[in-house]
Design a protein around this motif. Structure first.
Motif, PDB file in Angstrom:
ATOM      1  N   ILE A 381       0.836  -1.206   0.000  1.00 60.64           N
ATOM      2  CA  ILE A 381       0.000   0.000   0.000  1.00 60.64           C
ATOM      3  C   ILE A 381       0.867   1.250   0.000  1.00 60.64           C
ATOM      4  N   GLY A 382       1.947   1.229   0.807  1.00 58.96           N
ATOM      5  CA  GLY A 382       2.798   2.401   0.918  1.00 58.96           C
ATOM      6  C   GLY A 382       3.664   2.618  -0.315  1.00 58.96           C
ATOM      7  N   ILE A 383       4.628   1.730  -0.532  1.00 52.47           N
ATOM      8  CA  ILE A 383       5.598   1.941  -1.613  1.00 52.47           C
ATOM      9  C   ILE A 383       4.969   1.720  -2.986  1.00 52.47           C
ATOM     10  N   VAL A 384       4.372   0.534  -3.209  1.00 55.38           N
ATOM     11  CA  VAL A 384       3.799   0.247  -4.534  1.00 55.38           C
ATOM     12  C   VAL A 384       2.630   1.186  -4.829  1.00 55.38           C
ATOM     13  N   GLY A 385       1.687   1.284  -3.897  1.00 60.12           N
ATOM     14  CA  GLY A 385       0.526   2.145  -4.106  1.00 60.12           C
ATOM     15  C   GLY A 385       0.915   3.605  -4.242  1.00 60.12           C
ATOM     16  N   GLY A 386       1.858   4.050  -3.402  1.00 57.02           N
ATOM     17  CA  GLY A 386       2.289   5.446  -3.453  1.00 57.02           C
ATOM     18  C   GLY A 386       2.954   5.794  -4.776  1.00 57.02           C
ATOM     19  N   MET A 387       3.768   4.873  -5.297  1.00 58.20           N
ATOM     20  CA  MET A 387       4.421   5.142  -6.577  1.00 58.20           C
ATOM     21  C   MET A 387       3.415   5.212  -7.719  1.00 58.20           C
ATOM     22  N   LEU A 388       2.368   4.387  -7.671  1.00 59.57           N
ATOM     23  CA  LEU A 388       1.343   4.453  -8.703  1.00 59.57           C
ATOM     24  C   LEU A 388       0.543   5.752  -8.615  1.00 59.57           C
ATOM     25  N   VAL A 389       0.261   6.192  -7.390  1.00 58.17           N
ATOM     26  CA  VAL A 389      -0.408   7.487  -7.216  1.00 58.17           C
ATOM     27  C   VAL A 389       0.476   8.611  -7.739  1.00 58.17           C
ATOM     28  N   TYR A 390       1.746   8.546  -7.376  1.00 53.81           N
ATOM     29  CA  TYR A 390       2.723   9.540  -7.832  1.00 53.81           C
ATOM     30  C   TYR A 390       2.814   9.556  -9.362  1.00 53.81           C
ATOM     31  N   ALA A 391       2.711   8.366  -9.970  1.00 53.18           N
ATOM     32  CA  ALA A 391       2.847   8.270 -11.424  1.00 53.18           C
ATOM     33  C   ALA A 391       1.631   8.810 -12.158  1.00 53.18           C
ATOM     34  N   TRP A 392       0.450   8.429 -11.734  1.00 49.61           N
ATOM     35  CA  TRP A 392      -0.733   8.641 -12.561  1.00 49.61           C
ATOM     36  C   TRP A 392      -1.635   9.779 -12.093  1.00 49.61           C
ATOM     37  N   THR A 393      -1.183  10.544 -11.121  1.00 51.12           N
ATOM     38  CA  THR A 393      -1.914  11.769 -10.755  1.00 51.12           C
ATOM     39  C   THR A 393      -1.132  13.006 -11.168  1.00 51.12           C
ATOM     40  N   THR A 394      -0.004  12.798 -11.833  1.00 49.07           N
ATOM     41  CA  THR A 394       0.841  13.911 -12.261  1.00 49.07           C
ATOM     42  C   THR A 394       0.471  14.327 -13.686  1.00 49.07           C
ATOM     43  N   PHE A 395      -0.141  15.501 -13.794  1.00 48.64           N
ATOM     44  CA  PHE A 395      -0.502  16.039 -15.103  1.00 48.64           C
ATOM     45  C   PHE A 395      -0.286  17.540 -15.106  1.00 48.64           C
ATOM     46  N   SER A 396       0.182  18.035 -16.224  1.00 51.63           N
ATOM     47  CA  SER A 396       0.400  19.473 -16.364  1.00 51.63           C
ATOM     48  C   SER A 396      -0.919  20.211 -16.158  1.00 51.63           C
ATOM     49  N   GLY A 397      -0.882  21.163 -15.236  1.00 49.83           N
ATOM     50  CA  GLY A 397      -2.086  21.928 -14.937  1.00 49.83           C
ATOM     51  C   GLY A 397      -2.946  21.290 -13.868  1.00 49.83           C
ATOM     52  N   GLY A 398      -2.653  20.048 -13.481  1.00 49.83           N
ATOM     53  CA  GLY A 398      -3.426  19.391 -12.436  1.00 49.83           C
ATOM     54  C   GLY A 398      -2.986  19.837 -11.056  1.00 49.83           C
ATOM     55  N   PRO A 399      -3.653  19.349 -10.010  1.00 52.06           N
ATOM     56  CA  PRO A 399      -3.278  19.730  -8.636  1.00 52.06           C
ATOM     57  C   PRO A 399      -1.976  19.050  -8.212  1.00 52.06           C
ATOM     58  N   TRP A 400      -0.991  19.815  -7.807  1.00 51.85           N
ATOM     59  CA  TRP A 400       0.303  19.246  -7.409  1.00 51.85           C
ATOM     60  C   TRP A 400       0.198  18.441  -6.129  1.00 51.85           C
ATOM     61  N   ILE A 401      -0.857  18.682  -5.352  1.00 50.94           N
ATOM     62  CA  ILE A 401      -0.991  17.984  -4.075  1.00 50.94           C
ATOM     63  C   ILE A 401      -1.201  16.486  -4.274  1.00 50.94           C
ATOM     64  N   ALA A 402      -1.772  16.089  -5.423  1.00 48.09           N
ATOM     65  CA  ALA A 402      -2.059  14.663  -5.654  1.00 48.09           C
ATOM     66  C   ALA A 402      -0.789  13.820  -5.707  1.00 48.09           C
ATOM     67  N   PRO A 403       0.195  14.166  -6.547  1.00 49.37           N
ATOM     68  CA  PRO A 403       1.440  13.372  -6.506  1.00 49.37           C
ATOM     69  C   PRO A 403       2.190  13.546  -5.191  1.00 49.37           C
ATOM     70  N   ALA A 404       1.994  14.687  -4.514  1.00 48.97           N
ATOM     71  CA  ALA A 404       2.630  14.861  -3.199  1.00 48.97           C
ATOM     72  C   ALA A 404       2.074  13.847  -2.203  1.00 48.97           C
TER      73      ALA A 404
END
Length: 516
Positions: A381-404
């Motif tokens: 949940i932490g490492i694997v899940g966090g990396m997937l969140v970090y990967a797929w919530t990062t979009f130009s113009g999107g909220p920076w808080i999501a990958p954070a």
């Protein structure tokens, strides 16, 4: 991780519960000096809790501030490139060499220097290495070429790793049982991981404020010199054998009798004992499958602390237009996650201790695999899940808080995994008496991972892109993260098949037979 001698000190002396005298006569007239029973107030195990925590806390300060030297300079990559006339490319990142050198020094010093704590004692060894560390930071601040930085950081990284992990030897000197050591060890690992993660955040404001990367090291020098008096007066000797030798020497001087500790009567040259201790971690790493795969799991997790010193700037500058300072601040999300992971480790102490009730292997003792319950959650949940969140919530113009948030999840998992792996290794090899060597091997590999794994970051994110590069890391974490699941089901068999553990069991049986 928790390197060093993390098992309780084993004094080669008669049973302390068999009498109240601290002197034991031998046939040749030599008297063996030991602690005066299990309640001897001179023994660090019997010092007051206030004194124990004061000594431990001072050493823990070093555990936090020393690793800052490693990652603090990563926020000045562009300035270093301008000063020393080099350029980072997708396949070639010379700006990170100073961290690779720093981590490589840490790996070597953990193996080579940790045995010195046992032979020379904690206090004088700590102070000698701390002064040498400061002397190696000075040329980093005034370096006129990049080679000077790389060379001096190899030695400062070695000293930092050694000193930051000295507490792993101090804690078992002060507290005698797993239960008493659980909280100090959890705090130690938290501060060690946070100290390595927090450098970019702490020093992020220095470049914009001064316009000079050298101030990163100037500030460090001010801090490290300011703490020198605290360490000089606050770090006390805790090694049992060293203290016994001092008391024995004093009694010889006062009485003229032949009073010695068993350690003093050991005629084996110190250099032979140290050399043997230095070779043992590598021997265990390549002959013990359990240690090898547990180290691989932990080293990958710890290496990602340093991977994100590279990927965060790439991702947040590309997607959100963050500058270097802002990218340094965003890495505080990892630290927040690590602090949350600390509480996860504390939560796992209770089920670990309660596992002693169902331990059929060694009744009354906690099951080593019980250390891994929360680590499985931290991994998937932490490492694997966090990396997937970090990967797929990062979009130009999107909220920076999501990958954070994804970064915080990764920090949560890293903290839990590093702590659980260290505790599990200690428990798995405690019976052999080689837990300190096993954990030193793991710590050395963690430093190597921190030094070399991030070298691929720039190429990976440039070639694969933000989303798929982080996904590749998540997939690797998923594969490596199967280790604790395997240990949960087969860990006992692996421990029983361990040659060094079988040797430890035979020695314990022999001791019991001699007593009976």
């Amino acid at each position: 991780m928790a390197p060093g001698n993390t098992s309780s000190p084993q004094l080669s002396s008669p049973d302390l519960t068999s009498g109240n005298s601290s002197l034991h006569e031998k046939n040749d007239g030599i008297q063996i000096f030991t602690w005066d029973g299990p309640g001897d107030k001179r023994c660090p195990h019997n010092w007051s809790e206030k004194k124990k925590w004061l000594i431990a806390s001072i050493s823990l300060i070093g555990t936090f501030i020393l690793p800052l030297n490693g990652t603090g300079i990563t926020i000045a990559a562009d300035e270093l490139a301008t000063t020393f006339d080099f350029k980072d490319t997708a396949w070639f990142t010379p700006s990170y060499w100073i961290v690779t050198s720093w981590s490589a020094g840490g790996a070597l010093f953990v193996i080579i220097c940790m045995p010195m704590l046992e032979e020379l004692g904690v206090r004088r060894t700590y102070l000698a290495f701390y002064i040498f560390f400061i002397l190696m930071v000075i040329p980093q601040a005034v370096a006129q070429n990049y080679e000077t930085l790389i060379i001096t950081r190899f030695f400062s990284g070695g000293c930092a790793a050694f000193l930051a992990n000295a507490i792993s030897s101090i804690i078992p000197d002060l507290w005698s049982t797993d239960k008493k050591r659980s909280v100090p060890v959890a705090i130690y690992i938290l501060l060690y991981v946070v100290g390595n993660s927090f450098g970019p955040t702490i020093f992020a404001a220095i470049i914009p404020a001064t316009g000079n990367w050298r101030w990163v090291f100037y500030v460090q020098l001010i801090v490290y010199c300011a703490f020198l008096p605290l360490f000089a007066f606050g770090i006390k000797e805790t090694r049992h054998e060293i203290l016994l030798q001092r008391y024995a020497k004093q009694m010889r001087k006062e009485t003229g009798l032949q009073i010695y500790t068993l350690g003093e009567l050991d005629k084996t040259p110190a250099w032979k004992r140290i050399t043997k201790a230095q070779i043992r971690p590598l021997y265990l790493l390549f002959t013990e499958p359990l240690l090898f795969f547990c180290t691989l799991w932990s080293a990958f997790a710890f290496g990602n602390v340093f991977v994100f010193t590279q990927s965060v700037e790439f991702v947040f500058s590309q997607a959100y237009g963050f500058n270097q300072a802002q990218c340094g601040y965003i890495q505080a999300a990892i630290v927040i996650g690590e602090i949350l992971g600390f509480f996860g480790n504390l939560y796992n102490i209770r089920p670990y201790l309660e596992s002693a009730k169902r331990n059929k292997e060694h009744p009354g003792e906690p099951i080593p695999e019980a250390r891994l319950y929360v680590a499985i959650v931290g991994t998937f949940i932490g490492i694997v899940g966090g990396m997937l969140v970090y990967a797929w919530t990062t979009f130009s113009g999107g909220p920076w808080i999501a990958p954070a948030v994804g970064l915080a999840m990764v920090g949560f998992g890293i903290q839990i995994v590093v702590a659980a792996a260290a505790d599990y290794i200690i428990d798995a090899y405690a019976i052999s008496g080689w837990a300190g060597s096993a954990i030193s091997a793991a710590a050395a590999c963690e430093n190597l991972s921190a030094g070399f794994l991030p070298l691929s970051t720039q190429a990976m994110y440039t070639r694969l892109g933000i989303h798929w590069a982080s996904t590749l890391l998540a997939g690797t974490a998923l594969l490596v993260g199967l280790a604790p699941v395997v240990f949960l089901f087969y860990g006992r068999k692996m421990r029983e098949s361990s040659k060094c553990n079988r040797k430890g069991m035979d020695e314990l049986k022999q001791e019991d037979e001699e007593k009976n």
